[in-house]
Design a protein around this motif. Structure first.
Motif, PDB file in Angstrom:
ATOM      1  N   GLY A   1       0.808  -1.231   0.000  1.00 22.19           N
ATOM      2  CA  GLY A   1       0.000   0.000   0.000  1.00 22.19           C
ATOM      3  C   GLY A   1       0.832   1.268   0.000  1.00 22.19           C
ATOM      4  O   GLY A   1       0.296   2.377   0.039  1.00 22.19           O
ATOM      5  N   GLY A   2       2.168   1.133  -0.063  1.00 21.56           N
ATOM      6  CA  GLY A   2       3.044   2.317  -0.091  1.00 21.56           C
ATOM      7  C   GLY A   2       3.189   2.845  -1.509  1.00 21.56           C
ATOM      8  O   GLY A   2       2.560   2.338  -2.439  1.00 21.56           O
ATOM      9  N   LYS A   3       4.049   3.861  -1.655  1.00 17.00           N
ATOM     10  CA  LYS A   3       4.207   4.490  -2.980  1.00 17.00           C
ATOM     11  C   LYS A   3       4.700   3.478  -4.014  1.00 17.00           C
ATOM     12  O   LYS A   3       4.112   3.319  -5.076  1.00 17.00           O
ATOM     13  CB  LYS A   3       5.163   5.688  -2.881  1.00 17.00           C
ATOM     14  N   MET A   4       5.808   2.805  -3.705  1.00 17.43           N
ATOM     15  CA  MET A   4       6.326   1.837  -4.673  1.00 17.43           C
ATOM     16  C   MET A   4       5.476   0.572  -4.695  1.00 17.43           C
ATOM     17  O   MET A   4       5.305  -0.049  -5.741  1.00 17.43           O
ATOM     18  CB  MET A   4       7.792   1.501  -4.353  1.00 17.43           C
ATOM     19  N   GLY A   5       4.962   0.185  -3.520  1.00 18.51           N
ATOM     20  CA  GLY A   5       4.110  -1.005  -3.463  1.00 18.51           C
ATOM     21  C   GLY A   5       2.919  -0.879  -4.403  1.00 18.51           C
ATOM     22  O   GLY A   5       2.577  -1.824  -5.130  1.00 18.51           O
TER      23      GLY A   5
ATOM     24  N   SER B   1       0.883  -7.816   0.842  1.00 17.17           N
ATOM     25  CA  SER B   1       0.873  -7.674   2.303  1.00 17.17           C
ATOM     26  C   SER B   1       1.127  -6.215   2.657  1.00 17.17           C
ATOM     27  O   SER B   1       1.929  -5.534   2.000  1.00 17.17           O
ATOM     28  CB  SER B   1       1.971  -8.564   2.898  1.00 17.17           C
ATOM     29  N   GLU B   2       0.426  -5.744   3.670  1.00 18.69           N
ATOM     30  CA  GLU B   2       0.572  -4.335   4.073  1.00 18.69           C
ATOM     31  C   GLU B   2       0.155  -4.226   5.527  1.00 18.69           C
ATOM     32  O   GLU B   2      -0.865  -4.778   5.921  1.00 18.69           O
ATOM     33  CB  GLU B   2      -0.320  -3.460   3.171  1.00 18.69           C
ATOM     34  N   ASN B   3       0.952  -3.511   6.346  1.00 19.04           N
ATOM     35  CA  ASN B   3       0.613  -3.530   7.772  1.00 19.04           C
ATOM     36  C   ASN B   3      -0.018  -2.256   8.317  1.00 19.04           C
ATOM     37  O   ASN B   3      -0.525  -2.264   9.433  1.00 19.04           O
ATOM     38  CB  ASN B   3       1.823  -3.963   8.630  1.00 19.04           C
ATOM     39  N   SER B   4      -0.021  -1.146   7.571  1.00 16.85           N
ATOM     40  CA  SER B   4      -0.653   0.053   8.127  1.00 16.85           C
ATOM     41  C   SER B   4      -2.101   0.140   7.641  1.00 16.85           C
ATOM     42  O   SER B   4      -2.403  -0.245   6.507  1.00 16.85           O
ATOM     43  CB  SER B   4       0.102   1.316   7.701  1.00 16.85           C
TER      44      SER B   4
ATOM     45  N   PRO C   1       9.729   0.927   3.811  1.00 13.65           N
ATOM     46  CA  PRO C   1      10.744   1.981   3.927  1.00 13.65           C
ATOM     47  C   PRO C   1      12.129   1.396   4.205  1.00 13.65           C
ATOM     48  O   PRO C   1      12.258   0.360   4.872  1.00 13.65           O
ATOM     49  CB  PRO C   1      10.258   2.808   5.131  1.00 13.65           C
TER      50      PRO C   1
ATOM     51  N   HIS D   1      16.334  -1.023  -9.203  1.00 17.49           N
ATOM     52  CA  HIS D   1      15.914   0.375  -9.100  1.00 17.49           C
ATOM     53  C   HIS D   1      15.522   0.862 -10.488  1.00 17.49           C
ATOM     54  O   HIS D   1      16.227   0.575 -11.457  1.00 17.49           O
ATOM     55  CB  HIS D   1      17.049   1.238  -8.537  1.00 17.49           C
TER      56      HIS D   1
END
Ligand SMILES: NC(=O)c1ccc[n+]([C@@H]2O[C@H](COP(=O)([O-])OP(=O)(O)OC[C@H]3O[C@@H](n4cnc5c(N)ncnc54)[C@H](O)[C@@H]3O)[C@@H](O)[C@H]2O)c1
Length: 284
Positions: A13-17, A34-37, A69, A115
């Motif tokens: 759920g992050g930017k790169m995710g 998978s995402e924990n927040s 992160p 990258h």
């Protein structure tokens, strides 16, 4: 390689995710997220994707993408490694933690880093979508850099398949060592290129706010000249004028420190990485 792979995205759920998941979902690969927040979980489920507990997500994965992160990579690699299968690949999206030796290791799990290069400023763009996609991974073709700690050609091919999907559309994948990737990013591109980008913005603000030049005029001449400066320097398009060369020398003497190339030494790289990773120093 046409085989369907199993891929786990941790930090989905992050930017790169979100970016890599948006591309993985277009393939036939079997993908676990998978995402924990809570906020990240909300972003994943809002796309219609289903969340899986991290242990279950990594269990059958050929490649586990750690999109968490950099500061969390040590703890997350330690947590996922025991549940990964033999011969699988643990893939991070930035070389800092890997080169600083912060990732946990398991002898039968291969460590890899990739990258995105981001689309070149000289890319020939044809569609509005390609023009809009400055980051890459949506419409504008880009290259990617990758490093894998294995001599197994099949594993390298498998990783290239994943890299080409997560950063699609990809033209070339360039293979380097983890250390070389760390020399490219941060030193070459963040420490230098991104810093110069920020310096250009600060200079524009000075022209507008200190010198009182109308914003539209200052912005227009800066953006056009930035293209000329880069095309002349990096593509060899045209020579700079004699007067421009004198002004460039004045700029270098006034702004650039004489010993600036020390940033390419191993010692300075470690100092830079330690700051980025909030460490006192890199232990080797
Ligand atoms: N943002 C960029 O432009 C960019 C570009 C290239 C590479 N990277 C690299 O990608 C990686 C991720 O960066 P980002 O900017 O996407 O970070 P981010 O902060 O946007 O996202 C990280 C996500 O990981 C989640 N997370 C943290 N710990 C977790 C855990 N234990 N289990 C599951 N989820 C967890 C967070 O909740 C968050 O949603 C970093 O290594 C970064 O250096 C980032």
């Amino acid at each position: 390689m046409s085989e369907n792979l199993t891929i786990a995205v941790i930090g989905a759920g992050g930017k790169m995710g979100m970016r890599v998941s948006n591309n993985l979902v277009k393939t036939d690969h079997n993908v676990f997220y998978s995402e924990n927040s809570p906020a990240g979980q909300e972003r994943v489920t809002a796309t219609g994707r289903t969340l899986t507990d991290t242990d279950a997500a990594v269990a059958d994965a050929d490649v586990v993408v750690l999109a968490v992160p950099d500061l969390a990579l040590g703890a997350v690699s330690k947590a996922v490694l025991p549940n990964m299968k033999t011969g699988s690949i643990l893939l991070t999206l930035d070389p800092a933690a890997a080169h600083a030796g912060l990732l946990s290791r398991r002898e039968d799990v291969i460590q890899a880093v990739t990258h995105p290069c981001h689309p070149s400023i000289f890319l020939e763009r044809h569609t509005p979508e390609e023009y809009a996609d400055t980051f890459g991974g949506i419409a504008a073709p880009q290259d990617a850099i990758a490093a894998i700690e294995s001599d197994d050609e099949a594993k390298r091919e498998l990783l290239e398949t994943v890299v080409r999907v997560i950063f699609a559309p990809v033209v070339d994948v360039h293979w380097v060592t983890v250390k070389q990737l760390a020399q490219l990013e941060p030193t070459l591109v963040e420490t230098i290129a991104c810093m110069i980008g920020a310096l250009l913005k600060e200079s524009l603000d000075e022209a507008i706010n200190t010198m009182g030049i109308p914003e539209a005029a200052a912005r227009s001449i800066l953006l056009g000249h930035t293209q000329v400066a880069l095309a002349n320097s990096l593509k060899g398009d045209n020579p700079f004028s004699d007067a421009c060369l004198i002004a460039m020398d004045y700029g270098r003497e006034s702004i650039v420190k004489e010993d600036w190339k020390k940033i390419f030494t191993d010692e300075e790289l470690d100092k830079n990485l330690a700051k980025m990773l909030h460490l006192d120093k890199i232990e080797r």
